[in-house]
Design a protein around this motif. Structure first.
Motif, PDB file in Angstrom:
ATOM      1  N   LYS A   1       0.881  -1.055   0.035  1.00  0.00           N
ATOM      2  CA  LYS A   1      -0.020   0.032  -0.241  1.00  0.00           C
ATOM      3  C   LYS A   1       0.854   1.138   0.048  1.00  0.00           C
ATOM      4  O   LYS A   1       0.444   2.277  -0.652  1.00  0.00           O
ATOM      5  CB  LYS A   1      -1.101   0.013   1.138  1.00  0.00           C
ATOM      6  CG  LYS A   1      -2.159  -1.002   1.098  1.00  0.00           C
ATOM      7  CD  LYS A   1      -2.962  -0.902   2.292  1.00  0.00           C
ATOM      8  CE  LYS A   1      -4.296  -1.658   2.103  1.00  0.00           C
ATOM      9  NZ  LYS A   1      -5.103  -1.745   3.224  1.00  0.00           N
TER      10      LYS A   1
ATOM     11  N   VAL B   1      -2.194   4.913  -6.450  1.00  0.00           N
ATOM     12  CA  VAL B   1      -3.286   3.964  -7.285  1.00  0.00           C
ATOM     13  C   VAL B   1      -4.338   4.075  -6.590  1.00  0.00           C
ATOM     14  O   VAL B   1      -4.436   3.484  -5.503  1.00  0.00           O
ATOM     15  CB  VAL B   1      -2.462   2.725  -7.690  1.00  0.00           C
ATOM     16  CG1 VAL B   1      -3.469   2.038  -8.442  1.00  0.00           C
ATOM     17  CG2 VAL B   1      -1.171   2.854  -8.361  1.00  0.00           C
ATOM     18  N   THR B   2      -5.517   4.087  -7.190  1.00  0.00           N
ATOM     19  CA  THR B   2      -6.876   3.902  -6.877  1.00  0.00           C
ATOM     20  C   THR B   2      -7.081   2.500  -7.391  1.00  0.00           C
ATOM     21  O   THR B   2      -7.412   2.361  -8.428  1.00  0.00           O
ATOM     22  CB  THR B   2      -7.852   5.089  -7.590  1.00  0.00           C
ATOM     23  OG1 THR B   2      -7.436   6.511  -6.902  1.00  0.00           O
ATOM     24  CG2 THR B   2      -9.252   4.689  -6.905  1.00  0.00           C
TER      25      THR B   2
ATOM     26  N   LYS C   1      -9.747  -0.390  -7.885  1.00  0.00           N
ATOM     27  CA  LYS C   1     -11.126  -0.611  -8.269  1.00  0.00           C
ATOM     28  C   LYS C   1     -11.515  -1.859  -7.534  1.00  0.00           C
ATOM     29  O   LYS C   1     -12.502  -1.950  -7.365  1.00  0.00           O
ATOM     30  CB  LYS C   1     -11.088  -0.592  -9.618  1.00  0.00           C
ATOM     31  CG  LYS C   1     -10.919   0.727 -10.217  1.00  0.00           C
ATOM     32  CD  LYS C   1     -11.417   0.696 -11.825  1.00  0.00           C
ATOM     33  CE  LYS C   1     -10.974   2.054 -12.292  1.00  0.00           C
ATOM     34  NZ  LYS C   1     -11.135   2.290 -13.788  1.00  0.00           N
TER      35      LYS C   1
ATOM     36  N   ASP D   1      -4.331  -4.896 -10.136  1.00  0.00           N
ATOM     37  CA  ASP D   1      -5.881  -4.450  -9.341  1.00  0.00           C
ATOM     38  C   ASP D   1      -6.830  -5.557 -10.197  1.00  0.00           C
ATOM     39  O   ASP D   1      -6.978  -5.331 -11.510  1.00  0.00           O
ATOM     40  CB  ASP D   1      -5.914  -3.085  -9.831  1.00  0.00           C
ATOM     41  CG  ASP D   1      -7.263  -2.616  -9.475  1.00  0.00           C
ATOM     42  OD1 ASP D   1      -7.949  -3.421  -8.738  1.00  0.00           O
ATOM     43  OD2 ASP D   1      -7.638  -1.330  -9.683  1.00  0.00           O
TER      44      ASP D   1
END
Length: 310
Positions: free
Chosen positions: A57, A63-64, A66, A80
Motif C-alpha cells: 500500500k 493508485v486508486t 477498483k 488490480d
C-alpha cells in the motif's frame, strides 16, 4: 588513546550494529520472497501478510484500486483485479499501467508466483452466448515481450470455473481445482509444456489443495468424508494418508510437514495434527471447544505445537 576518540568509535560500532540488524530484518523477514511450501495460504504468508499489505500500500499509494490488490513477491508489481478486469501497475511507472486484454472473459482466480514476477489467472466465459464452455489458466509475464501463455481446458460443464490453484515452483506442475457444480469439483493438471489433463480423483467434494514445492506430489482432501489423499504426478498413483477418523487438510509446510485437523460430524475441527509422508501423524493439541475448520491456519497449528513442547 584519546577518550573522545574511544567514545566515538564505540558509538560508531553500535550504530553499525543497529543498522545491520534493520537491514537483516527487512531482507530476511519483511521483504523476503514468499516460499511455495504451502499453497492454501502458507504459514510464511501468515507471518508476513500484514507487513506485505502495508509495504504494498505504501509503494502503490498513488493508485486508486477498483478491485482487490495483489502484490508481486518483490513489490515491483501490483495487480488490480476485479471480476472482469486485470490492470498491472509497475512501482517505477505508476502512470503507465498494463491493462490485460481478457477477451471478454471473467476472472475466477488470480495469484502472483511466490518467487518470480509471473502471475497465474483463471479465466472463464462470463459473457457466454452458447457453444463450448472453455476455461483457461493464463500465465502473465509483465516483463516479457510476449506477456501471455494459456493452458485452455475445453468443453466443460456450463458455469465451470477454476477456484483454486496449487503449484510446484521447481517442477512447474500446476494443479487446478475446477468447480463444475454447487459443491462439486474436479482437478486438472498442467505443466511447463502446457500438457493439460484431468486428474481422476476419489471424490467430487474436494477441499484444499497443496503441492510439494520441489516434487510433483499433490495433496487434497474429501471435505464431506474427512479423508486426506496424495497423488503422485510422476506415476499417477494415489493413496489415503489420513489416520483413522475424519480429517481435513490444512496445508503443507516448507519442511514438507502435513498440517491437518481432526473433525467431528458437523465438520468442525476438534484437534490439530501434524505428520510426514511415510511417517504418520501425531496429535498436537485437542481443542476444548470445536471451531470452524476454515478458520484454522498452519501458523495456528505451529504455535500450538510450539507451546506443547515447552
Amino acid at each position: 588513546m584519546n577518550k573522545k576518540f574511544v567514545e566515538f568509535a564505540v558509538c560508531f560500532v553500535l550504530g553499525l550494529g543497529v543498522q545491520a540488524g534493520a537491514y537483516v530484518y527487512m531482507d530476511q523477514v519483511l521483504f523476503a520472497p514468499l516460499s511455495s511450501g504451502d499453497y492454501d495460504m502458507s504459514d510464511v504468508k501468515d507471518k508476513v501478510a500484514e507487513a506485505a499489505e502495508k509495504a504494498g500500500k505504501k509503494i502503490f499509494a498513488g493508485v486508486t484500486v477498483k478491485g482487490k490488490a495483489y502484490y508481486s513477491y518483490d513489490y515491483k508489481y501490483m495487480a488490480d483485479v476485479t471480476a472482469d478486469s486485470v490492470t498491472i501497475y509497475k512501482a517505477e511507472a505508476l502512470n503507465n499501467p498494463q491493462k490485460i486484454n481478457l477477451k471478454n472473459q471473467g476472472v475466477s482466480f488470480f495469484e502472483w508466483m511466490p518467487d518470480r514476477n509471473l502471475a497465474l489467472m483463471a479465466l472463464y466465459p462470463v459473457h457466454w452466448k452458447g457453444g463450448r464452455w472453455d476455461v483457461t489458466l493464463a500465465r502473465y509475464n509483465p516483463e516479457g515481450t510476449t506477456h501471455e501463455s494459456d493452458a485452455p481446458i475445453r468443453d466443460l460443464p456450463r458455469n465451470a470455473k477454476i477456484v483454486d490453484v496449487a503449484y510446484s515452483t521447481a517442477t512447474n506442475a500446476v494443479y487446478m481445482k475446477m468447480e463444475v457444480g454447487k459443491g462439486l469439483y474436479r482437478i486438472y493438471r498442467t505443466d511447463a509444456n502446457y500438457d493439460t489433463r484431468r486428474i481422476y480423483v476419489q471424490t467430487s467434494h474436494i477441499g484444499k489443495l497443496a503441492v510439494y514445492y520441489d516434487k510433483d506430489r499433490l495433496f487434497y482432501d474429501d471435505s464431506q468424508k474427512g479423508i486426506m489423499y496424495t497423488f503422485n504426478g510422476d506415476d499417477s498413483s494415489w493413496r489415503v494418508i489420513s489416520p483413522p477418523g475424519a480429517f481435513r487438510l490444512v496445508g503443507l509446510g516448507d519442511d514438507k510437514t502435513i498440517y491437518a485437523a481432526k473433525i467431528n460430524s458437523k465438520g468442525e475441527a476438534t484437534a490439530y495434527y501434524t505428520g510426514m509422508l511415510g511417517v504418520g501423524f501425531k496429535e498436537v493439541k485437542a481443542l476444548d471447544t470445536p471451531v470452524e475448520f476454515n478458520s484454522i491456519t498452519i501458523h495456528m497449528i505451529k504455535e500450538a505445537a510450539l507451546h506443547s513442547n515447552k
